[in-house]
Design an enzyme around this catalytic site. Structure first.
Site, short mmCIF file in Angstrom:
data_model
loop_
_atom_site.label_atom_id
_atom_site.label_comp_id
_atom_site.label_asym_id
_atom_site.label_seq_id
_atom_site.Cartn_x
_atom_site.Cartn_y
_atom_site.Cartn_z
CG ASP A 67 -2.01 0.88 1.26
OD1 ASP A 67 -2.08 1.72 0.35
OD2 ASP A 67 -2.86 0.79 2.17
CG ASP A 76 -9.32 3.16 1.63
OD1 ASP A 76 -8.56 2.96 0.67
OD2 ASP A 76 -8.95 3.20 2.81
#
Ligand code: GLA
Length: 521
Positions: free
Chosen positions: A274, A335
């Site tokens: 990430d 997200d």
């Protein structure tokens, strides 16, 4: 006392300016703000460590260093009366630049302002040469571009479970073991959900040799991997190419190969990588690609098959190069959250480019929220149908230990999973968009066509489908997937009432093939 302290600052700052710039000592009025500063150690984001401000040939410039973002230039730097004002850019396109302010207070430099939703409040003192040297932020070379060989994994979109959507940072060894048991007990493992992925929050500190240790919530990663493997499941972990993960745990910055070897030795089978604080270091297409390639190569060098998930939020056309850096899936969006608005925006409107998708490499519209309570059952069916039509990875995001029967049935629906896992690996696309009605189609390996008929409105909708009007030939078989019913394919027109935010998902047999009348680009 105050004036003596100020004088000391002036001398220290002036000394450093002269040293750094080689230029003349600054004007006295501004001197207290110029020079080299060391921040008092703090855990507060972004953990500023030092700041060096100088004026050279009348030009003011500065660099501020933090543990999250390394050295960042101080942008729009100016002095206004007794304040130093500047902005920083951490590489995130969504961060609105805001003024940060430094001023001398009580003999110290005090930095205030706001970054994301954090109020800054950092205090610094004039830095000595040895302090400054100790706070130097290291930089590392990136590999030259070269293709990473296909690792042979993810011939169909990965399926499993991930801790983040439900547990966030509140995840530990015991919960992961219980989830593994629950995947077996509920039959979800046998339905295909094989990876048990621990997201952010497992990382501890590095030991004296730089080897990353788990934190106290994960006493023995090797034993945890063995436990998961013994149940026919696989274990996944999470890291970042930056110095900090998104939640502030250590990232793999400067330890890429070492971390890959550590995870392989533990028995890890999957890595989600990430970008997080790495966005400050890698914010061009070339550097982001290079840093993901570096981990892709490091994983392969371990000799262990480790599925590689790229998470850089779809920046820089990641689908165009995700496979080249060894990636098996790549996030295409920010997200997801557990509400219809967020899920449907991703599912209907933010799909990654379909031509990059196929065995070995998949667009990742983020993990499932099914079962987390923020959507109705119809909305969760829409979620699952969209993900299956898109050939998206299916990573459960709920607490499967306490899964409710209707959610379990939804997630275990073999026909939906078969669409998602279809070996042709084509990503579905919209066939028709008529206001709130959307019809999506995905060609399947056996010549069938998966068809999703979606009602995006907040009220029920009666929908009649006429195969000819849709440009489809009459199917040879017709399966209503959510109702688990085989329908009569002989009728020309078929009518449903589709609930608010709901879907009818169909499998039309024998529609594709030689005389393929459907163009799903
Ligand atoms: C980012 C990712 C999420 C999750 C968190 C963890 O926001 O996009 O999926 O991994 O970090 O901190």
């Amino acid at each position: 006392m105050e004036s003596r302290l100020r004088m000391r600052h002036w001398i220290a700052a002036g000394f450093w300016i002269a040293l750094i710039s080689g230029g003349p000592l600054p004007a006295r009025a501004q001197a207290p703000l110029l020079g080299a500063w060391a921040f008092e150690p703090t855990q507060t984001f972004p953990q500023f460590t030092k700041m060096v401000v100088q004026r050279h040939k009348g030009q003011l410039s500065g660099v501020i260093t933090s543990q999250w973002y390394g050295d960042l230039p101080m942008l729009n730097l100016r002095i206004d009366h007794d304040q130093l004002i500047f902005q920083i850019n951490n590489g995130n396109p969504r961060l609105t630049p805001r003024d940060l302010t430094a001023r001398i207070q009580g003999g110290h430099l005090v930095l205030t302002g706001r970054l994301w939703d954090q109020d800054l409040d950092a205090t610094a003192h004039p830095a000595t040469p040895s302090e400054l040297a100790a706070l130097r932020f290291p930089t590392y070379a990136l590999p030259p571009p070269r293709p990473v060989p296909d690792n042979g994994l993810a011939r169909t979109p990965p399926m499993g479970w991930n801790s983040w959507n439900k547990f966030g940072q509140e995840i530990d060894d015991k919960t992961v073991r219980e989830i593994a048991d629950a995947l077996v007990k509920t039959g979800l493992r046998d339905a295909g959900y094989r990876y048990v992925n621990i997201d952010d929050g497992w990382q501890g500190a590095r030991d004296a040799n730089g080897v990353l240790q788990p934190n106290s919530k994960f006493p023995d990663m090797r034993a945890l991997a063995a436990y998961v493997h013994a149940r026919g499941l696989k274990l996944g972990l999470y890291s970042s190419p930056g110095p900090k993960s998104c939640a502030g745990y250590p990232g793999s910055y400067g330890h890429v190969e070492q971390d890959a070897r550590t995870w392989a030795a533990w028995g890890v089978d999957y890595l989600k990588y990430d970008l997080c604080s790495g966005e400050a270091f890698y914010h061009t297409p070339e550097t982001v690609q290079a840093v993901y390639q570096q981990m892709g190569e490091a994983l392969q060098a371990t000799g262990r098959p480790i599925l590689y998930s790229l998470c850089e939020y779809g920046r820089f056309d990641v689908g165009g190069w995700g496979r080249k850096v060894g990636g098996n899936l790549w996030r295409t969006t920010g997200d997801i959250t557990d509400d219809y608005a967020a899920m449907s925006k991703i599912g209907f409107d933010q799909n990654g480019a379909p031509h990059n998708v196929g065995p070995g490499g998949w667009n990742d519209p983020d993990m499932l929220e099914v079962g987390n309570g923020g959507m109705s059952l119809d909305e969760y069916r829409t979620h699952m149908s969209l993900w299956a039509l898109m050939a998206a990875p299916l990573l459960l995001g709920d607490d499967v230990r306490s899964i409710q029967p209707d959610i379990l049935a939804l997630l275990s629906n073999r026909d939906v999973i078969a669409i998602d896992q279809d070996r042709l690996g084509r990503q579905g696309l919209p066939l028709r968009r008529l206001g709130d009605l959307e019809i999506w189609a995905r060609p399947l390996a056996d010549g069938a066509l998966a068809l999703g008929v979606f009602n995006r409105s907040a009220g029920p909708m009666t929908v009649s489908l006429d195969w000819a009007e849709l440009g489809l030939k009459r199917p040879q078989t017709l399966r209503d997937v959510w109702r688990a019913a085989d329908l009569d394919p002989a009728q020309d027109r078929i009518t449903w009432e589709i609930p608010a935010h709901g879907v009818a998902l169909l499998r039309l047999g024998g529609v594709m093939g030689a005389a393929n009348p459907v163009t799903v680009q």
